[in-house]
Write a protein that holds these residues in place. Sequence first.
Motif, PDB file in Angstrom:
ATOM      1  N   PRO A   2       0.793  -1.233   0.000  1.00  0.00           N
ATOM      2  CA  PRO A   2       0.000   0.000   0.000  1.00  0.00           C
ATOM      3  C   PRO A   2       0.825   1.283   0.000  1.00  0.00           C
ATOM      4  O   PRO A   2       0.312   2.333  -0.403  1.00  0.00           O
ATOM      5  CB  PRO A   2      -0.826  -0.128   1.287  1.00  0.00           C
ATOM      6  CG  PRO A   2      -0.953  -1.602   1.510  1.00  0.00           C
ATOM      7  CD  PRO A   2       0.372  -2.165   1.073  1.00  0.00           C
ATOM      8  N   GLU A   3       2.096   1.200   0.435  1.00  0.00           N
ATOM      9  CA  GLU A   3       2.911   2.419   0.437  1.00  0.00           C
ATOM     10  C   GLU A   3       3.140   2.960  -0.971  1.00  0.00           C
ATOM     11  O   GLU A   3       3.536   4.122  -1.145  1.00  0.00           O
ATOM     12  CB  GLU A   3       4.257   2.163   1.127  1.00  0.00           C
ATOM     13  CG  GLU A   3       5.281   1.396   0.329  1.00  0.00           C
ATOM     14  CD  GLU A   3       5.056  -0.116   0.324  1.00  0.00           C
ATOM     15  OE1 GLU A   3       5.829  -0.825  -0.342  1.00  0.00           O
ATOM     16  OE2 GLU A   3       4.102  -0.588   0.995  1.00  0.00           O
ATOM     17  N   TRP A   4       2.890   2.129  -1.996  1.00  0.00           N
ATOM     18  CA  TRP A   4       3.008   2.563  -3.394  1.00  0.00           C
ATOM     19  C   TRP A   4       2.156   3.809  -3.638  1.00  0.00           C
ATOM     20  O   TRP A   4       2.536   4.703  -4.398  1.00  0.00           O
ATOM     21  CB  TRP A   4       2.550   1.435  -4.308  1.00  0.00           C
ATOM     22  CG  TRP A   4       2.819   1.603  -5.772  1.00  0.00           C
ATOM     23  CD1 TRP A   4       4.022   1.842  -6.377  1.00  0.00           C
ATOM     24  CD2 TRP A   4       1.858   1.494  -6.829  1.00  0.00           C
ATOM     25  NE1 TRP A   4       3.875   1.883  -7.748  1.00  0.00           N
ATOM     26  CE2 TRP A   4       2.551   1.679  -8.055  1.00  0.00           C
ATOM     27  CE3 TRP A   4       0.490   1.247  -6.871  1.00  0.00           C
ATOM     28  CZ2 TRP A   4       1.913   1.626  -9.297  1.00  0.00           C
ATOM     29  CZ3 TRP A   4      -0.146   1.191  -8.106  1.00  0.00           C
ATOM     30  CH2 TRP A   4       0.563   1.393  -9.306  1.00  0.00           C
ATOM     31  N   PHE A   5       1.019   3.862  -2.957  1.00  0.00           N
ATOM     32  CA  PHE A   5       0.075   4.957  -3.178  1.00  0.00           C
ATOM     33  C   PHE A   5       0.448   6.230  -2.414  1.00  0.00           C
ATOM     34  O   PHE A   5      -0.287   7.213  -2.475  1.00  0.00           O
ATOM     35  CB  PHE A   5      -1.339   4.509  -2.805  1.00  0.00           C
ATOM     36  CG  PHE A   5      -1.885   3.445  -3.721  1.00  0.00           C
ATOM     37  CD1 PHE A   5      -2.386   3.776  -4.967  1.00  0.00           C
ATOM     38  CD2 PHE A   5      -1.877   2.112  -3.341  1.00  0.00           C
ATOM     39  CE1 PHE A   5      -2.883   2.797  -5.822  1.00  0.00           C
ATOM     40  CE2 PHE A   5      -2.363   1.125  -4.186  1.00  0.00           C
ATOM     41  CZ  PHE A   5      -2.863   1.466  -5.432  1.00  0.00           C
ATOM     42  N   THR A   6       1.571   6.212  -1.712  1.00  0.00           N
ATOM     43  CA  THR A   6       2.033   7.417  -1.031  1.00  0.00           C
ATOM     44  C   THR A   6       3.182   8.092  -1.784  1.00  0.00           C
ATOM     45  O   THR A   6       3.675   9.140  -1.345  1.00  0.00           O
ATOM     46  CB  THR A   6       2.487   7.112   0.412  1.00  0.00           C
ATOM     47  OG1 THR A   6       3.648   6.285   0.391  1.00  0.00           O
ATOM     48  CG2 THR A   6       1.372   6.420   1.189  1.00  0.00           C
ATOM     49  N   ASP A   7       3.616   7.525  -2.915  1.00  0.00           N
ATOM     50  CA  ASP A   7       4.736   8.107  -3.666  1.00  0.00           C
ATOM     51  C   ASP A   7       4.468   9.551  -4.075  1.00  0.00           C
ATOM     52  O   ASP A   7       5.380  10.385  -4.085  1.00  0.00           O
ATOM     53  CB  ASP A   7       5.022   7.276  -4.926  1.00  0.00           C
ATOM     54  CG  ASP A   7       5.762   5.992  -4.630  1.00  0.00           C
ATOM     55  OD1 ASP A   7       6.159   5.782  -3.465  1.00  0.00           O
ATOM     56  OD2 ASP A   7       5.951   5.178  -5.566  1.00  0.00           O
TER      57      ASP A   7
END
Length: 303
Positions: free
Chosen positions: A217-222
């Motif tokens: 899910p951290e992908w969506f914080t880039d």
Amino acid sequence: MSSRPLDQRILSVKPITVPAPGRGVELQVKVTAPLAGHNLPVIVFSHGNAWSMDGYEPLVDRWAAAGFVVVRPTHLDSRRNGIGWDDPRFATIWRVRVADLHAVLDGLGDILLQAGDLESRVDRERVAVVGHSWGAQSAGVVLGARVLDADGVPGEDLSHPAVSAGALIAATGTGETLTPFAVEHLPFMRPDYSTMAAPALVVAGGKDQSQLSTRGPEWFTDAYHLSPSPKSLLAIAEGEHTLGGLAGEMVAETTDEDPARVALVADAISAYLRDAFKLGDAAWVALNNAAAAGDGTWSVTSK
């Protein structure tokens, strides 16, 4: 944050056709606005893959009730147009999406005239672009992000001068970890956020596991971490890709249905934009205070 309905009465007008030469399919938009008020800020909203101007009512209605005029185009990838993954046009639809947003922004005066008396009631100096999922990447490009080619070279600047702030909900992360399917069908999912200088709120779910990336899910914080300030991040620990059902009540792809979560996203974006537009910071300060005093189910960070 409260999930109660807001009191402001709203109206919607559709379809309004926007000139878009060479598109092949008419570009149509839906306008939703409060019945009363002047000097209203504007949100141009870009839907996720396959949706249309008729989706995302829980978000849009709440924004309009909070005093925003919202314009929603139907992009070419809408189910209404029958263009699937294997259609030869699909690889370039990301460009058509951005062109749609430019056409709406360039033709905003005429759109508002066709929607009634709105042209005289809006503040054209306060225009934001917001998007969800693929729409978030489209909105990000209009805010200044670029798309990397196969060699990692950033493409052209497709930002729009009329836009001064925005919000990206479940935005595509960097493309180095795309799955084979995404590499084949969605090679344009390689955003470069280093040039996205406009103020923006990034909204991400802590349980949003994309089938398009090998990352979590951290992908969506880039979009928050890899872009220059000023930016803010609303992280919702239990949120999945539709963050409670942004696209509509009882929508099939909603896996974490929660009306209060949808209200949180809507209210956070309207509070952020009001602060960015210098229309008052009370709601944004209250949201930050609520996050700090909360139980960790959601948080707000800024840079």
